[in-house]
Every structure is written in structure tokens, then in C-alpha cells.
Write a protein that holds these residues in place. Structure first.
Motif, PDB file in Angstrom:
ATOM      1  N   UNK A  91     -40.894  -6.504 -29.302  1.00 25.33           N
ATOM      2  CA  UNK A  91     -41.236  -5.453 -30.509  1.00 25.33           C
ATOM      3  C   UNK A  91     -41.617  -6.183 -31.993  1.00 25.33           C
ATOM      4  N   UNK A  92     -41.153  -7.749 -32.686  1.00 27.87           N
ATOM      5  CA  UNK A  92     -41.480  -7.538 -33.808  1.00 27.87           C
ATOM      6  C   UNK A  92     -39.662  -7.560 -34.445  1.00 27.87           C
ATOM      7  N   UNK A  93     -39.490  -7.872 -33.645  1.00 25.65           N
ATOM      8  CA  UNK A  93     -37.675  -7.623 -34.568  1.00 25.65           C
ATOM      9  C   UNK A  93     -37.352  -9.233 -34.766  1.00 25.65           C
ATOM     10  N   UNK A  94     -35.868  -9.318 -35.762  1.00 23.89           N
ATOM     11  CA  UNK A  94     -35.164 -10.765 -35.364  1.00 23.89           C
ATOM     12  C   UNK A  94     -34.094 -10.065 -35.131  1.00 23.89           C
ATOM     13  N   UNK A  95     -34.281 -11.325 -34.184  1.00 28.58           N
ATOM     14  CA  UNK A  95     -32.611 -11.615 -34.160  1.00 28.58           C
ATOM     15  C   UNK A  95     -31.732 -12.043 -34.482  1.00 28.58           C
ATOM     16  N   UNK A  96     -30.692 -11.891 -34.189  1.00 23.75           N
ATOM     17  CA  UNK A  96     -29.394 -12.812 -34.731  1.00 23.75           C
ATOM     18  C   UNK A  96     -27.729 -12.917 -33.964  1.00 23.75           C
ATOM     19  N   UNK A  97     -27.561 -13.521 -33.654  1.00 23.84           N
ATOM     20  CA  UNK A  97     -26.527 -13.845 -32.552  1.00 23.84           C
ATOM     21  C   UNK A  97     -25.439 -14.467 -33.159  1.00 23.84           C
ATOM     22  N   UNK A  98     -24.019 -13.291 -33.125  1.00 21.22           N
ATOM     23  CA  UNK A  98     -22.788 -13.907 -33.050  1.00 21.22           C
ATOM     24  C   UNK A  98     -22.262 -14.648 -32.409  1.00 21.22           C
ATOM     25  N   UNK A  99     -22.008 -15.646 -32.718  1.00 20.58           N
ATOM     26  CA  UNK A  99     -21.669 -16.823 -31.409  1.00 20.58           C
ATOM     27  C   UNK A  99     -20.402 -16.998 -31.488  1.00 20.58           C
ATOM     28  N   UNK A 100     -19.460 -16.809 -32.191  1.00 20.50           N
ATOM     29  CA  UNK A 100     -17.901 -16.888 -32.568  1.00 20.50           C
ATOM     30  C   UNK A 100     -17.125 -16.976 -31.456  1.00 20.50           C
ATOM     31  N   UNK A 101     -17.664 -16.463 -30.553  1.00 17.32           N
ATOM     32  CA  UNK A 101     -16.586 -16.335 -28.796  1.00 17.32           C
ATOM     33  C   UNK A 101     -16.946 -17.128 -27.730  1.00 17.32           C
ATOM     34  N   UNK A 147     -37.332  -9.355 -45.160  1.00 15.39           N
ATOM     35  CA  UNK A 147     -38.305  -9.745 -44.610  1.00 15.39           C
ATOM     36  C   UNK A 147     -39.227  -9.706 -44.063  1.00 15.39           C
ATOM     37  N   UNK A 148     -38.416  -7.918 -42.690  1.00 17.62           N
ATOM     38  CA  UNK A 148     -38.989  -6.809 -42.293  1.00 17.62           C
ATOM     39  C   UNK A 148     -39.196  -6.195 -43.177  1.00 17.62           C
ATOM     40  N   UNK A 149     -39.920  -5.809 -44.302  1.00 17.15           N
ATOM     41  CA  UNK A 149     -39.729  -4.761 -44.675  1.00 17.15           C
ATOM     42  C   UNK A 149     -41.051  -3.866 -43.492  1.00 17.15           C
ATOM     43  N   UNK A 150     -40.755  -2.499 -44.324  1.00 12.85           N
ATOM     44  CA  UNK A 150     -41.268  -1.407 -42.837  1.00 12.85           C
ATOM     45  C   UNK A 150     -40.427  -1.259 -42.005  1.00 12.85           C
ATOM     46  N   UNK A 151     -39.502  -1.594 -41.984  1.00 13.22           N
ATOM     47  CA  UNK A 151     -38.945  -1.198 -40.641  1.00 13.22           C
ATOM     48  C   UNK A 151     -37.511  -0.691 -40.918  1.00 13.22           C
ATOM     49  N   UNK A 152     -36.563   0.289 -40.629  1.00 11.02           N
ATOM     50  CA  UNK A 152     -35.619   0.567 -40.841  1.00 11.02           C
ATOM     51  C   UNK A 152     -34.311   0.553 -39.738  1.00 11.02           C
ATOM     52  N   UNK A 157     -33.954   0.650 -26.011  1.00 11.90           N
ATOM     53  CA  UNK A 157     -34.104   1.095 -28.037  1.00 11.90           C
ATOM     54  C   UNK A 157     -34.605   0.277 -28.261  1.00 11.90           C
ATOM     55  N   UNK A 158     -34.874  -0.934 -28.084  1.00  8.36           N
ATOM     56  CA  UNK A 158     -36.417  -1.857 -29.050  1.00  8.36           C
ATOM     57  C   UNK A 158     -38.114  -1.256 -28.888  1.00  8.36           C
ATOM     58  N   UNK A 159     -37.822  -0.565 -30.603  1.00  9.28           N
ATOM     59  CA  UNK A 159     -39.536  -0.251 -31.498  1.00  9.28           C
ATOM     60  C   UNK A 159     -39.639  -1.063 -31.791  1.00  9.28           C
ATOM     61  N   UNK A 160     -40.947  -0.564 -32.514  1.00 17.20           N
ATOM     62  CA  UNK A 160     -41.744  -0.744 -33.772  1.00 17.20           C
ATOM     63  C   UNK A 160     -40.815  -0.532 -35.053  1.00 17.20           C
ATOM     64  N   UNK A 161     -39.837   0.223 -35.221  1.00 15.01           N
ATOM     65  CA  UNK A 161     -39.324   0.425 -36.198  1.00 15.01           C
ATOM     66  C   UNK A 161     -37.897  -0.787 -36.173  1.00 15.01           C
TER      67      UNK A 161
END
Ligand SMILES: *Cc1c(COP(=O)(O)O)cnc(C)c1O
Length: 422
Positions: free
Chosen positions: A200-210, A114-119, A167-171
Motif C-alpha cells: 500500500x506504499x507504506x514505509x516499515x520501521x522495525x524495532x529490533x531491540x528484543x 518523506x511520505x507527504x500526503x499520508x497521515x 488496517x493497512x491502506x493508502x493513507x
């Protein structure tokens, strides 16, 4: 005022504990065994033991295929909706699927597509290794030139929050972190980190395991995009029980499950030969859920909801403050260091103590002192505080036995070689 390091004081704290009675809701065969590892594998709730018999004997044995219509087909959503209450999500934003690692795989592939163009993919070196392995495998599989950047923690205890923000940026396509770090118990400020990534337009995924079942979580309030979490730790779901995944509602139709299977198909009993995703979050299911282990997750979640996460957190903080006081008085002088954040705001519900002889101390605790903690390389003794069943007495005895093992050099009787499972 110092905390008295006496058994009578621990007994008094247990007497005042309004959640103490939840301990009776668990199967406790050996009342003398002190279990400090509920953050790796939670105890067995009595209700789960009963349900296991009923499931196998009645639901499977007697109801047979009819079970699917009666309670099995909807179990991933039904149990997901209960877990949603624990993490501050809407009921239709959480579903039970595969193991945590496989759920991560699905969400990360979906997010990157879903984030084509960002690597760039950002994480940290406090994350659970499996999470990083999954990302490494995905990068190879997609072959689109994605790069994983693992930001190092400044001290092995605290997450590199400021460095990540820098470190977060447009890429950056995705930021993925463990909410509570498995070794130190460090907890990220979920809302601030999520906001910084969104800026910066990034998606965020949290691992909630602990974190799930250990502390209140508010994914909605933090506007989190994606999350996964394990159910066999603080949720007491049983060994290898399936994980859950969360997708914020507005992303559910936008993201595609990379493992398309019949259980995620729209109108699956039409047996159409062309895949069409089911509506909502359901298309993130691939195949027939593991009904036995999935169903056994529910009673553990019910116990947490009954006790209330706010009250459980208050007890967890009281217990960790007590443990830290005892550590300072009794263990720090013997060379035990604190490998968890001192500030409770940044701590989950387990505490790691370091010692040069941690591995042998851990072995002595287990084999001679009837205490089960766990060991995480290179020198962490991890003590899980699970307020549904950990007592203040448990904490007191654990500290006193750690002290005895070092003072009397009991650990010298143990091998320097680590067993396979620690
Ligand atoms: C326990 C844990 C897992 C478990 O992964 P499985 O694939 O379910 O074995 C994943 N991530 C984190 C952060 C964990 O603590």
C-alpha cells in the motif's frame, strides 16, 4: 517421552552443549547466581572489562585528542558494520547513534516527511511504550494531522498480524512494530508484514531491540526500509550503551535527519556555516558519539559473531523447549500460565510465565533464591534465555525454585508493593 526433571539430566544437556564454553568469556563473580535477565541487561564480557581499562588509560589518558583519528571517529560505522552482519544488512546500512528512542525519533520524523500526503501511523499494543511515546511526541511536534493507530493484540501474547494487514491502506505513511515483543516474546514474520505494508506504499520501521543477538534477522532479504535496535540487551553492550539504526541504502539520501548537527555534516572540519548532509548513512549522526560506551559495544558483538547466530538460535530453541517441558510438568499444575507463544516460530529468546502472585514470587526468587528474572506488570515473570551464557542447569534450578516458592508459600513473606525498578 517426557523430559526428566532432574539435575543430572540438566548437567548432561550442559555437557553436550557445544556453546557452553562461551560462558567463560563473561565476568561471573558469583557462580551460584542464576541470571535470567540478559534480555534486559546483558552480562559483562571479559574482553569488555579489559577494553574499558585500555580505553580510559591508553586511548584517552595517553593518546588524548589523537584518539579521534586513530579509532574514535570511525567507530559508529565500524561497529555498525559488525551489527549489520547480525541483522543481514550491508555494512554501510547500519550506524551507531543515540539511544533507541532518539534513533526512533530521527527515523520516524524522516519517514513521515518523506511520505507527504499520508497521515496514518500504525503500530500495536505489544510495542515498547517508549516507541509509542516517541510517535505521540512527533505527532504534536509536526502538527500535520498525523494519527497513530495502535492495533490491539487478540490475547496479549500474539501480535495482531492479520488485523494490521487489514488496517493497512493508502493513507498509511508508516508501519512500526517491535520484531520481538518485549513482554511475550512474540515475533512477527518480518518479510510478510513488510511486504504487506509496501503493497500500500507504506514505509516499515522495525524495532529490533528484543530480537537482535537473540535470533538471526534478515532485513535485506525482507526488504526492510528502516530499523533500530538496542545494544545493552542480547548484545551485552553495557548499561545505557548507544543504539544502532539501519536505513536501506536507496533511502539514505532520500531521508533527512531532523536533528542536524556537525558530526553529520559533509566535510565537517571546513566549519562551514551552512548545513550539508554527509553522504550515506553518516548524516544520521548528530554529535560527538559517546566514545567510551560506544566502544564497549564492540567486544559483545564480536562474541555473537564468533558463536554464530544460527548456532545460538538452535541452542535458544533447545533451551526454550526444555524450559517449556519443565513448566508443563512442574509449574503449570501450580497455576503458572504460559504468556509467550507456544510455537517456536513466533517466539524470540525469552519466555514469560504468568501467575497471580507473580510480583511476590519474583521478589522471593531474587531475595532468597539467588535467581534474577524480571517482572513485567501485571503478572509476568520474564525469563531471558541468553545462549552465550545461560546453562541448562540455570533453567532447571529456576523452575525448581519457582516450584518451591509456590509449594511452600514463600512468597507470602513479601510485600504486594512493587519496587521502583522491576
Ligand atoms: C529496550 C528497548 C528500548 C530501549 O530504549 P532506550 O531509548 O535505548 O532506553 C526501546 N525499544 C524496545 C522495543 C526495547 O525493548
Amino acid at each position: 517421552m517426557t523430559t526428566p526433571a532432574t539435575l543430572s539430566y540438566a548437567i548432561e544437556l550442559d555437557r553436550q552443549d557445544t556453546l557452553a564454553h562461551f560462558r567463560e568469556r563473561f565476568v561471573i563473580d558469583d557462580p551460584d547466581l542464576i541470571y535470567m535477565d540478559g534480555n534486559s541487561l546483558g552480562r559483562l564480557p571479559r574482553a569488555t572489562e579489559q577494553l574499558a581499562t585500555e580505553l580510559v588509560r591508553q586511548q584517552w589518558g595517553a593518546r588524548l585528542i589523537r584518539g579521534w583519528g586513530e579509532s574514535w571517529f570511525s567507530a559508529p560505522e565500524r561497529i555498525g558494520a559488525k551489527i549489520a552482519q547480525l541483522i543481514g544488512a550491508e555494512p554501510d546500512e547500519v550506524i551507531m547513534t543515540d539511544s533507541t528512542s532518539v534513533a526512533l525519533f530521527k527515523l520516524i520524523v524522516a519517514a513521515l516527511r518523506a511520505q507527504q500526503g499520508r497521515n496514518r501511523i500504525l503500530s500495536d499494543d505489544m510495542n515498547f511504550p517508549s516507541d509509542l511515546y516517541i510517535i505521540q511526541g512527533i505527532i504534536e511536534l509536526l502538527d500535520k494531522g498525523h494519527r497513530l493507530e495502535v492495533v490491539p493484540s487478540p490475547d496479549g501474547i500474539h501480535g495482531p498480524a492479520a488485523e494490521i494487514r487489514a488496517h493497512l491502506d493508502e493513507q498509511t505513511a508508516l508501519l512500526t512494530l517491535s520484531h520481538a515483543a518485549f513482554k511475550s516474546g512474540y515475533v512477527y514474520a518480518m518479510k510478510e508484514m513488510t511486504e504487506a505494508a509496501h503493497a500500500v506504499g507504506a514505509l516499515v520501521l522495525w524495532d529490533l531491540s528484543h530480537a537482535v543477538g537473540a535470533m538471526p534477522i534478515q532485513v535485506r532479504e525482507a526488504n526492510v526500509d528502516l530499523a533500530v535496535g538496542c545494544t545493552y540487551k542480547y548484545l551485552n553492550g553495557g548499561p545505557g550503551s548507544p543504539a544502532f539504526l539501519y536505513i536501506r541504502r536507496d533511502l539514505q539520501e532520500r531521508l533527512n535527519n531532523p536533528i542536524t548537527g556537525w558530526m553529520g555534516q559533509r566535510n565537517l572540519f571546513d566549519f562551514s556555516l551552512d548545513y550539508q548532509p554527509a553522504e550515506g548513512i553518516r548524516h544520521f549522526i548528530t554529535s560527538s558519539p559517546p566514545i567510551i560506551s560506544l566502544s564497549l559495544v564492540e567486544p559483545g558483538v564480536d562474541l555473537l559473531l564468533e558463536a554464530g547466530m544460527e548456532k545460538l538460535r538452535a541452542k535458544s530453541l533447545q533451551q526454550s523447549a526444555y524450559l517449556l517441558e519443565l513448566w508443563r510438568q512442574e509449574l503449570e499444575p501450580l497455576g503458572f500460565s504460559l504468556k509467550s507463544p507456544l510455537d517456536e516460530k513466533y517466539r524470540g529468546s525469552h519466555i514469560s510465565l504468568g501467575h497471580p502472585e507473580a510480583l511476590r514470587i519474583d521478589q522471593a526468587l531474587i531475595h532468597e533464591f539467588n535467581v534474577i528474572p524480571d517482572f513485567r506488570a501485571p503478572d509476568n515473570i520474564r525469563l531471558g534465555l541468553t545462549p552465550l551464557y545461560t546453562s541448562f542447569r540455570d533453567i532447571y534450578h529456576t523452575v525448581m525454585r519457582l516450584k518451591q516458592i509456590v509449594v511452600e508459600k514463600v512468597y507470602e513473606n513479601y510485600s504486594l508493593e512493587a519496587p521502583i525498578i522491576t
